[in-house]
Enzyme design. Structure first.
Site, PDB file in Angstrom:
ATOM      1  N   GLY A   8     -11.355 -20.563  -0.200  1.00  0.00           N
ATOM      2  CA  GLY A   8     -12.771 -20.452  -0.553  1.00  0.00           C
ATOM      3  C   GLY A   8     -13.328 -21.619  -1.333  1.00  0.00           C
ATOM      4  O   GLY A   8     -14.539 -21.682  -1.555  1.00  0.00           O
ATOM      5  N   GLU A  15      -4.987 -21.008  -1.943  1.00  0.00           N
ATOM      6  CA  GLU A  15      -4.818 -21.228  -0.500  1.00  0.00           C
ATOM      7  C   GLU A  15      -6.027 -21.971   0.050  1.00  0.00           C
ATOM      8  O   GLU A  15      -6.682 -21.516   0.979  1.00  0.00           O
ATOM      9  CB  GLU A  15      -4.687 -19.879   0.222  1.00  0.00           C
ATOM     10  CG  GLU A  15      -3.607 -18.972  -0.324  1.00  0.00           C
ATOM     11  CD  GLU A  15      -3.614 -17.583   0.326  1.00  0.00           C
ATOM     12  OE1 GLU A  15      -4.619 -17.205   0.967  1.00  0.00           O
ATOM     13  OE2 GLU A  15      -2.604 -16.871   0.183  1.00  0.00           O
ATOM     14  N   SER A  16      -6.344 -23.112  -0.517  1.00  0.00           N
ATOM     15  CA  SER A  16      -7.505 -23.866  -0.041  1.00  0.00           C
ATOM     16  C   SER A  16      -7.205 -24.518   1.294  1.00  0.00           C
ATOM     17  O   SER A  16      -6.236 -25.263   1.418  1.00  0.00           O
ATOM     18  CB  SER A  16      -7.865 -24.955  -1.039  1.00  0.00           C
ATOM     19  OG  SER A  16      -8.351 -24.367  -2.205  1.00  0.00           O
ATOM     20  N   ARG A  27     -10.155 -25.395   3.883  1.00  0.00           N
ATOM     21  CA  ARG A  27     -11.325 -26.239   4.088  1.00  0.00           C
ATOM     22  C   ARG A  27     -11.328 -27.437   3.130  1.00  0.00           C
ATOM     23  O   ARG A  27     -11.589 -28.566   3.539  1.00  0.00           O
ATOM     24  CB  ARG A  27     -12.543 -25.348   3.809  1.00  0.00           C
ATOM     25  CG  ARG A  27     -13.857 -25.864   4.257  1.00  0.00           C
ATOM     26  CD  ARG A  27     -14.924 -24.850   3.844  1.00  0.00           C
ATOM     27  NE  ARG A  27     -14.877 -23.610   4.596  1.00  0.00           N
ATOM     28  CZ  ARG A  27     -15.412 -23.441   5.799  1.00  0.00           C
ATOM     29  NH1 ARG A  27     -16.047 -24.417   6.378  1.00  0.00           N
ATOM     30  NH2 ARG A  27     -15.316 -22.287   6.419  1.00  0.00           N
ATOM     31  N   CYS A  73     -22.980 -27.741  31.154  1.00  0.00           N
ATOM     32  CA  CYS A  73     -24.117 -27.158  31.863  1.00  0.00           C
ATOM     33  C   CYS A  73     -24.459 -25.852  31.172  1.00  0.00           C
ATOM     34  O   CYS A  73     -24.306 -24.775  31.730  1.00  0.00           O
ATOM     35  CB  CYS A  73     -23.752 -26.871  33.306  1.00  0.00           C
ATOM     36  SG  CYS A  73     -22.956 -28.260  34.085  1.00  0.00           S
ATOM     37  N   TYR A 128     -10.860 -26.100  10.806  1.00  0.00           N
ATOM     38  CA  TYR A 128     -11.255 -25.050  11.756  1.00  0.00           C
ATOM     39  C   TYR A 128     -11.763 -25.517  13.121  1.00  0.00           C
ATOM     40  O   TYR A 128     -11.465 -24.859  14.120  1.00  0.00           O
ATOM     41  CB  TYR A 128     -12.284 -24.089  11.130  1.00  0.00           C
ATOM     42  CG  TYR A 128     -11.738 -23.449   9.869  1.00  0.00           C
ATOM     43  CD1 TYR A 128     -10.605 -22.645   9.949  1.00  0.00           C
ATOM     44  CD2 TYR A 128     -12.293 -23.679   8.623  1.00  0.00           C
ATOM     45  CE1 TYR A 128     -10.055 -22.089   8.799  1.00  0.00           C
ATOM     46  CE2 TYR A 128     -11.745 -23.123   7.472  1.00  0.00           C
ATOM     47  CZ  TYR A 128     -10.637 -22.325   7.574  1.00  0.00           C
ATOM     48  OH  TYR A 128     -10.086 -21.780   6.454  1.00  0.00           O
TER      49      TYR A 128
HETATM   50  C1  LIG Z   1      -8.942 -18.502   5.883  1.00  0.00           C
HETATM   51  C2  LIG Z   1      -8.162 -18.153   4.711  1.00  0.00           C
HETATM   52  C3  LIG Z   1      -7.922 -19.115   3.719  1.00  0.00           C
HETATM   53  C4  LIG Z   1      -8.553 -20.478   3.729  1.00  0.00           C
HETATM   54  O1  LIG Z   1      -9.877 -20.418   3.338  1.00  0.00           O
HETATM   55  P1  LIG Z   1     -10.707 -21.742   3.007  1.00  0.00           P
HETATM   56  O2  LIG Z   1     -12.064 -21.258   2.779  1.00  0.00           O
HETATM   57  O3  LIG Z   1     -10.584 -22.628   4.178  1.00  0.00           O
HETATM   58  O4  LIG Z   1     -10.135 -22.348   1.781  1.00  0.00           O
HETATM   59  C5  LIG Z   1      -7.102 -18.765   2.677  1.00  0.00           C
HETATM   60  N1  LIG Z   1      -6.540 -17.536   2.604  1.00  0.00           N
HETATM   61  C6  LIG Z   1      -6.763 -16.600   3.540  1.00  0.00           C
HETATM   62  C7  LIG Z   1      -6.118 -15.287   3.415  1.00  0.00           C
HETATM   63  C8  LIG Z   1      -7.584 -16.876   4.615  1.00  0.00           C
HETATM   64  O5  LIG Z   1      -7.806 -15.921   5.514  1.00  0.00           O
END
Ligand SMILES: *Cc1c(COP(=O)(O)O)cnc(C)c1O
Length: 675
Positions: free
Chosen positions: A326, A375-376, A378, A527, A570
């Site tokens: 996030g 868990e970054s 993006r 198209c 993504y």
């Molecule tokens: C998609 C996801 C992420 C990554 O999210 P970002 O917004 O890309 O940082 C981390 N943890 C879980 C469980 C996810 O589903």
């Protein structure tokens, strides 16, 4: 801009030419463009590169995009001119569209996140360390994942998986990672997924099975017993805190993922019954991607940290709080956080909010500070790649308005149409723009009716259209938005634009020392009416663009390259093969500390044969079937051979438009070339 009616008071009602000259006098009176005074700095502001680009992208004095591979630590001579990269890749035989990867940027992102947390931990006097993981779903490309594992091995950086193939690739990549790295197993799980995660533990990976649903616990207990492996278990909590943006639709009480309070209590109870409370060591939550503000982040963390402390109180051997992903990207450079395109905080503010909030809640509960995992996705991979593609032609939307047509023959128009024509003419002379827009629509509509009745010829209809365009241009109501045809598939390369309206910075990567005289939207090769980009950062419906110029060597327009930035997360795995346009070429570009760059690998995009195969066709069979047809109708001489060679070389080429000079096959694997 008033039309000076005094210039020709005796104007003939139906004389297009005289109206034309009247309006042209006025058009010529507009001040000359200030193109001469244009500098790359103007472009930097116009395209907001100064907002979304730092510290990795800027405009250089040559008017090209410059990549700063080491972020803020990049020295002037280490900057890489993106246009040179594209030319080098083309000289290696790579066809566009092209994804250029910069592993140095990836390393810089990873180190920046780690150091943001390290300094937040130090300044808060936090009692444990930060240990991140990369969620491979953000970009599963082999080089991306391998690079992250390598660059992060000095600070125990791990991986997160959300499916079985992701887990397999994560295990294999982590073989060369830090022995302390975490392997977080998220996502919905069947017995096979759980067994893989358990076996991973046996193989000395620090795998944590995060329960996404209550039922998964039985599967874990069962498989653990059968395999004789004691799992490390995490829980995904379904928080009440809700993220209101698009990416938060799965958060909150009604969210798709995680365990409710009651479910968490049942899991704890069951673990107690099985004497497995010591296995429960991690609490995970994920508020959603692109968290807009630190206040929302803090809200989520307070709730989660309180759950963490409660689990501790219930006797679980808690060690980690995993704050999920996030961490956002400021795609439009507005730093506002008021849409999904932007976030209002910096990396340091994010890290410090996480650390302070966890500390606050744990201190309040007298619970030892947990190790913090994030868990970054993006935030790690967005910047590292640039998608480069070409605009191949430009035209007025649907019509070539620049070509003057003959004056319409007013006598031939129906009464209704003639009335509209007269009103339009009068409105134009009075320079009533709004009314002109209304009346051109009216006139065109009447004439189309007459055409459908069979009472107007095609030439006459075209003349009316030309007249309307001319009037609109002259009174300045025409938006003059051009369609730039780009050698790209939006569905393959920018699927989130099509799917959820996500915007990325898209700008020319060269000619930024010239004033862009036109505005345009981008129309892709497919198209499909959705195959276009008509929304840009800054709430714009068109993009300032340069007029295409003739190639000095002859043979059509000179290359005009556009880049899509911040799309490293993504887009690659989401992209499909609509219309059978497949994956783009990829060049991996490594910066030299002494300046310049090396193309470490150059891989051609999917060929026509490969995309056919993806839909179940067999290129060999296609070729064989066609060979019989050729023998039947062309014979088996030299001519037939030429036809067959044409088929087989087409199967080997990419489906995108080929430049005359770049028709030959792909660049192959593992090329290395210096610049
Ligand atoms: C998609 C996801 C992420 C990554 O999210 P970002 O917004 O890309 O940082 C981390 N943890 C879980 C469980 C996810 O589903």
């Amino acid at each position: 801009m008033a039309v000076d009616t005094a210039v020709s008071p005796q104007v003939q009602p139906y004389a297009f030419a005289s109206l034309g000259s009247t309006l042209q006098v006025h058009a010529a009176a507009t001040p000359p463009s200030s193109a001469a005074a244009w500098s790359p700095l103007h472009s930097e502001t116009l395209y907001r590169v100064d907002r979304w680009g730092p510290p990795y992208f800027a405009v250089n004095s040559a008017g090209d995009i410059s990549v700063r591979p080491f972020g803020d630590d990049t020295l002037p001579h280490q900057e890489i001119d993106l246009l040179k990269v594209v030319k080098k890749a083309s000289s290696l035989g790579l066809q566009l569209p092209l994804v250029v990867r910069f592993p140095d940027v990836l390393r810089n992102r990873l180190e920046s996140i780690q150091s943001a947390f390290d300094s937040a931990i130090e300044s808060r006097g936090y009692g444990a360390h930060f240990q991140g993981v990369y969620p491979v779903k953000s970009n599963q490309d082999r080089f991306v994942v391998e690079d992250i594992v390598e660059f992060g091995s000095g600070f125990r950086f791990g991986l997160e998986s959300g499916s079985k193939p992701e887990l397999l690739l994560a295990m294999s990549c982590l073989c060369s990672g830090s022995p302390d790295a975490l392997l977080i197993c998220n996502g919905f799980k069947d017995a096979e997924y759980v067994s893989l995660a358990l076996v991973a533990k046996k193989l000395q990976f620090n795998s944590v099975i995060v329960l996404e649903e209550e039922d998964e616990l039985d599967v874990v207990i069962d498989a653990g017993r059968k395999l004789g492996i004691r799992p490390v278990i995490g829980l995904r909590a379904k928080l009440r805190t809700k993220h209101a943006g698009h990416f938060g639709s799965t958060s909150g009480e009604k969210g798709k993922f995680g365990l409710t309070t009651a479910q968490i209590l049942r899991v704890v109870k069951k673990l107690g019954q099985f004497e497995m409370l010591d296995c429960l060591q991690l609490l995970h939550f994920h508020v959603g991607s692109q968290i807009p503000s630190t206040s929302l982040l803090a809200d989520g963390i307070v709730e989660a940290a309180q759950i963490y402390c409660e689990l501790f109180r219930h006797g679980a051997a808690m060690q980690f709080i995993d704050v999920g992903g996030g961490l956002g990207i400021d795609y439009d450079g507005s730093r506002s956080g008021d849409s999904d395109m932007s976030v209002s905080y910096s990396l340091h503010e994010y890290a410090s909010t996480v650390v302070k909030t966890v500390a606050f809640v744990c201190d309040r509960n007298s619970v030892k500070h947990p190790m913090i995992c994030s868990e970054s996705g993006r935030a790690i991979v967005s910047h590292h790649s640039v998608l480069v593609f070409e605009a191949v032609s430009e035209s007025f939307n649907g019509d070539d308005k620049q070509k003057r047509t003959d004056s319409p023959c007013v006598e031939r128009l129906s009464d209704d149409a003639r009335a509209a024509y007269n009103s339009l003419y009068a409105a134009a002379m009075r320079n009533e723009r709004e009314r002109c827009v209304f009346l051109t629509d009216e006139l065109k509509g009447r004439c189309v009716e007459q055409f459908k009745e069979g009472n107007l010829e095609m030439e006459e209809l075209a003349a009316v259209d030309g007249f309307c365009d001319f009037i609109e241009n002259a009174v300045g109501v025409s938006d003059e938005i051009m369609a730039y045809h780009v050698n790209l598939s939006v569905f393959t390369s920018i699927p989130d634009f099509w799917g959820i309206g996500q915007l990325f910075p898209i700008i020319p990567i060269h000619r930024l020392d010239e004033k862009p005289e036109l505005r345009g939207f981008l129309s892709d090769l497919t198209c499909d009416s959705d195959g276009k980009i008509d929304k840009f950062i800054g709430s714009e419906a068109s993009l300032p663009l340069h007029k295409l110029v003739e190639d000095t060597g002859g043979g059509g327009a000179a290359a005009y390259y556009l880049g899509m930035f911040l799309g490293g997360a993504y887009e690659e795995a989401l992209g499909g093969i609509h219309n059978l346009f497949g994956r783009p070429s990829v060049a991996r570009v490594v910066a030299q500390s002494s300046g310049g760059f090396v193309v470490k690998s150059a891989v051609a995009g999917a060929s026509c044969g490969e995309v056919l195969r993806a839909m179940g066709h067999r290129p060999e069979t296609v070729l064989e079937t066609l060979r019989r047809r050729v023998e039947e109708f062309v014979g088996d001489g030299g001519a037939a051979g030429t036809v067959m060679e044409g088929f087989s070389s087409c199967l080997g080429n990419m489906p995108y438009l080929a430049r005359a000079a770049a028709m030959k096959g792909g660049g192959g694997d593992g090329d290395e070339a210096e610049e």
